[in-house]
Design an enzyme around this catalytic site. Structure first.
Site, PDB file in Angstrom:
ATOM      1  N   GLU A 174     -25.453  49.163 -67.346  1.00 30.68           N
ATOM      2  CA  GLU A 174     -24.026  48.975 -67.602  1.00 30.68           C
ATOM      3  C   GLU A 174     -23.759  47.593 -68.193  1.00 30.68           C
ATOM      4  O   GLU A 174     -23.002  47.441 -69.154  1.00 30.68           O
ATOM      5  CB  GLU A 174     -23.240  49.162 -66.305  1.00 30.68           C
ATOM      6  CG  GLU A 174     -21.747  49.284 -66.485  1.00 30.68           C
ATOM      7  CD  GLU A 174     -21.021  49.608 -65.185  1.00 30.68           C
ATOM      8  OE1 GLU A 174     -19.774  49.614 -65.210  1.00 30.68           O
ATOM      9  OE2 GLU A 174     -21.691  49.848 -64.149  1.00 30.68           O
ATOM     10  N   GLY A 215     -14.018  49.011 -60.746  1.00 34.82           N
ATOM     11  CA  GLY A 215     -13.453  49.188 -59.422  1.00 34.82           C
ATOM     12  C   GLY A 215     -14.463  48.973 -58.314  1.00 34.82           C
ATOM     13  O   GLY A 215     -14.123  48.507 -57.227  1.00 34.82           O
ATOM     14  N   ALA A 216     -15.749  49.304 -58.587  1.00 31.95           N
ATOM     15  CA  ALA A 216     -16.767  49.214 -57.541  1.00 31.95           C
ATOM     16  C   ALA A 216     -17.869  48.199 -57.833  1.00 31.95           C
ATOM     17  O   ALA A 216     -18.626  47.839 -56.936  1.00 31.95           O
ATOM     18  CB  ALA A 216     -17.394  50.593 -57.309  1.00 31.95           C
ATOM     19  N   SER A 217     -17.986  47.756 -59.070  1.00 31.12           N
ATOM     20  CA  SER A 217     -19.033  46.772 -59.385  1.00 31.12           C
ATOM     21  C   SER A 217     -18.554  45.831 -60.470  1.00 31.12           C
ATOM     22  O   SER A 217     -17.557  46.083 -61.158  1.00 31.12           O
ATOM     23  CB  SER A 217     -20.322  47.474 -59.844  1.00 31.12           C
ATOM     24  OG  SER A 217     -20.142  48.077 -61.117  1.00 31.12           O
ATOM     25  N   THR A 218     -19.276  44.741 -60.646  1.00 29.33           N
ATOM     26  CA  THR A 218     -18.992  43.791 -61.718  1.00 29.33           C
ATOM     27  C   THR A 218     -20.312  43.322 -62.305  1.00 29.33           C
ATOM     28  O   THR A 218     -21.323  43.212 -61.588  1.00 29.33           O
ATOM     29  CB  THR A 218     -18.164  42.595 -61.204  1.00 29.33           C
ATOM     30  OG1 THR A 218     -17.794  41.775 -62.314  1.00 29.33           O
ATOM     31  CG2 THR A 218     -18.928  41.748 -60.196  1.00 29.33           C
ATOM     32  N   GLN A 219     -20.318  43.090 -63.622  1.00 26.34           N
ATOM     33  CA  GLN A 219     -21.540  42.713 -64.331  1.00 26.34           C
ATOM     34  C   GLN A 219     -21.343  41.415 -65.112  1.00 26.34           C
ATOM     35  O   GLN A 219     -20.262  41.179 -65.670  1.00 26.34           O
ATOM     36  CB  GLN A 219     -21.965  43.803 -65.329  1.00 26.34           C
ATOM     37  CG  GLN A 219     -22.516  45.059 -64.702  1.00 26.34           C
ATOM     38  CD  GLN A 219     -21.462  45.907 -64.015  1.00 26.34           C
ATOM     39  OE1 GLN A 219     -21.613  46.268 -62.850  1.00 26.34           O
ATOM     40  NE2 GLN A 219     -20.382  46.220 -64.716  1.00 26.34           N
TER      41      GLN A 219
END
Length: 508
Positions: A174, A215-219
């Site tokens: 992602e 909403g559930a992860s960040t990269q």
């Protein structure tokens, strides 16, 4: 006195030569221009299409792309022509009713059928990539996750497109695809190739880092000039003839929705008689939260306490400083086995270059009117603090068309973004303006979906495709111009050094 006969013959001959040259010259120009125009007549466009479904944790979006097939390996030629936001929550929310996951996609896929010409639908690839919401569902219940994927696969196969599969992509993928997308659209991959680098004052800007918040992860992903000490965070790309060493990391459970859960779960012990005073909501706002639902996420399950009430009556107090303190508590900055870390013991090299921040970063900062021009970090903090201090009734009156769920969370989301970027990643007042909050680039949404499709369709070659230094039109035009110039030079020389025979008649 009569004019000599020889002079008359000479003048008559000169007139004939000049008339002949005058007639031939425009005819030659017309002929060359006609050839150039016919040769460079635009060919009928052979447009190709592609569809990517971004199955995120909070919702699913369908993106439709097009590109001219004859320029398939050029950077920046793929453009988004349409998008559709699927109604309802993300597909991961249908774990107990997997059939509904597939049905939820029907309306947007029907829209895709209307956009893409019928004759080209069979050759149009369709990809579905599920992100952190499905990664969490798979952690919770792998069987449910497979049933949801099976449901969406069956639905997508029922459409007359070339379905290429549905899969749960990794956090690293992602981040990488988001980085590819924004640099592809910005033209950063080949900007310092070809003739551009020989232009006066040319300064290659390099690639841009990518900051993605869901909403559930960040990269976080960026090209690093320093050694990447953790191999699991290291990627190597060979794109358009140039190598890139890229750092990336995805923080599962640190998307804004899961981060809000973490913040609330951390605060549960402070609740009195099931009432939780929360500084991250505007004063006057109230929300009833089921603790069983709160703890249902794998991100929160280890924070469950036996004395927690069945329901929490969450009351906002709208205090930015206290909210910031609560948010900082979900980041662990105490441990690091590398030379430098972001948080939770994860290696991160020193921040380098410019960054594009998209997805929830953009939506939240755009709501706060913080995406235009250069705005100092102090000014951003003041803006977020001012919004948090507004009473809930005033906020609702100011933004009557925004859904209450989203509107109620902008205080938390703004505070969380600031804390993540500054406290988590290490941005500060000096490099804050290296961040650009991106919604669209050249009419295409900034995100991972375009990079995903480019990778799967092999439209980004490892080596730079050969292309002549001049376009065909420029080449033909220059050839015509120099041909005319050459003919003129030859005629002038011929007239100057070798006079026509008719000019010699009557001359003694």
């Amino acid at each position: 006195m009569d004019e000599p006969k020889a002079a008359k013959q000479k003048r008559t001959c000169n007139k004939k030569v000049i008339f002949l040259l005058g007639a031939l010259f425009p005819l030659g120009v017309i002929a060359l221009v006609t050839i150039a125009v016919v040769q460079n007549k635009p060919l009928p466009k052979n447009i190709k299409y592609g569809i990517v479904l971004d199955a995120g944790s909070s919702h699913t979006s369908v993106y439709i792309y097009e590109w001219p097939s004859e320029k398939e390996n050029d950077t920046g030629v793929v453009q988004q022509i349409n998008d559709c936001k699927v109604e309802g929550n993300g597909i991961s929310s249908y774990g107990h009713e997997p059939t509904k996951a597939g049905l939820s996609l029907q309306k947007c896929m029907n829209k895709a059928r209307q956009v893409i010409p019928e004759m080209q639908q069979k050759e149009t690839p369709v990809y579905l990539g599920a992100t952190a919401g499905m990664r969490l569902l798979r952690l919770n219940n792998a069987t449910m996750a497979e049933e949801v994927l099976s449901s969406v696969e069956n639905m997508l196969r029922s459409f007359p497109f070339d379905f290429q599969g549905a899969r749960i992509i990794t956090g690293q993928e992602e981040g990488a695809y988001g980085w590819i997308t924004i640099n592809y659209l910005l033209g950063n991959f080949i900007q310092d190739s070809g003739w551009f680098k020989y232009m006066p004052n040319f300064k290659p800007t390099g690639t841009s880092g990518a900051l993605d918040l869901g909403g559930a992860s960040t990269q976080i992903t960026f090209e690093s000039k320093k050694e990447i000490e953790s191999q699991e965070n290291s990627l190597h790309f060979r794109l358009y003839g140039k190598s890139y060493d890229v750092y990336t990391h995805s923080f599962l459970c640190y998307g804004k929705d899961q981060a809000l859960r973490l913040q609330i779960a951390n605060s549960v012990p402070t609740a009195t008689d099931s009432i939780l005073m929360d500084p991250c909501f505007n004063s006057g706002y109230r929300r009833n939260t089921s603790t069983s639902d709160l703890y249902s996420s794998p991100c929160i399950s280890n924070l469950r306490i036996s004395t927690a009430p069945s329901f929490l009556d969450v009351k906002g107090t709208g205090n930015y400083q206290l909210c910031k303190r609560n948010v900082e508590a979900i980041f662990d900055r105490t441990r690091c086995t590398y030379s430098h870390c972001s948080f939770n013991g994860i290696f991160q090299p020193t921040l380098d270059g410019t960054f594009g921040a998209f997805s929830a970063y953009y939506f939240v900062m755009d709501f706060l009117k913080l995406t235009k021009g250069e705005i100092s970090l102090d000014k951003v903090k003041e803006t977020v603090e001012r919004h948090c201090s507004k009473p809930w009734d005033e906020v609702k009156k100011e933004f009557p068309k925004i859904k209450e769920k989203y509107l109620s969370e902008y205080c938390f989301s703004g505070t969380y973004i600031l804390t993540l970027l500054e406290f988590g990643y290490g941005f500060n007042s000096e490099n804050w303006n290296d961040i650009r909050f991106l919604g669209k680039i050249k009419d295409s949404d900034a995100g991972w979906t375009l990079g995903y499709m480019l990778n799967l369709t092999n439209m980004i070659p490892a080596e730079l495709p050969y292309s002549p230094p001049l376009s065909h039109a420029t080449y033909t035009g220059l050839m015509a111009a120099f041909s005319i110039l050459l003919v003129c030079i030859i005629l002038i020389c011929w007239l100057t050094f070798r006079k026509p025979k008719c000019l010699h008649k009557g001359i003694i």
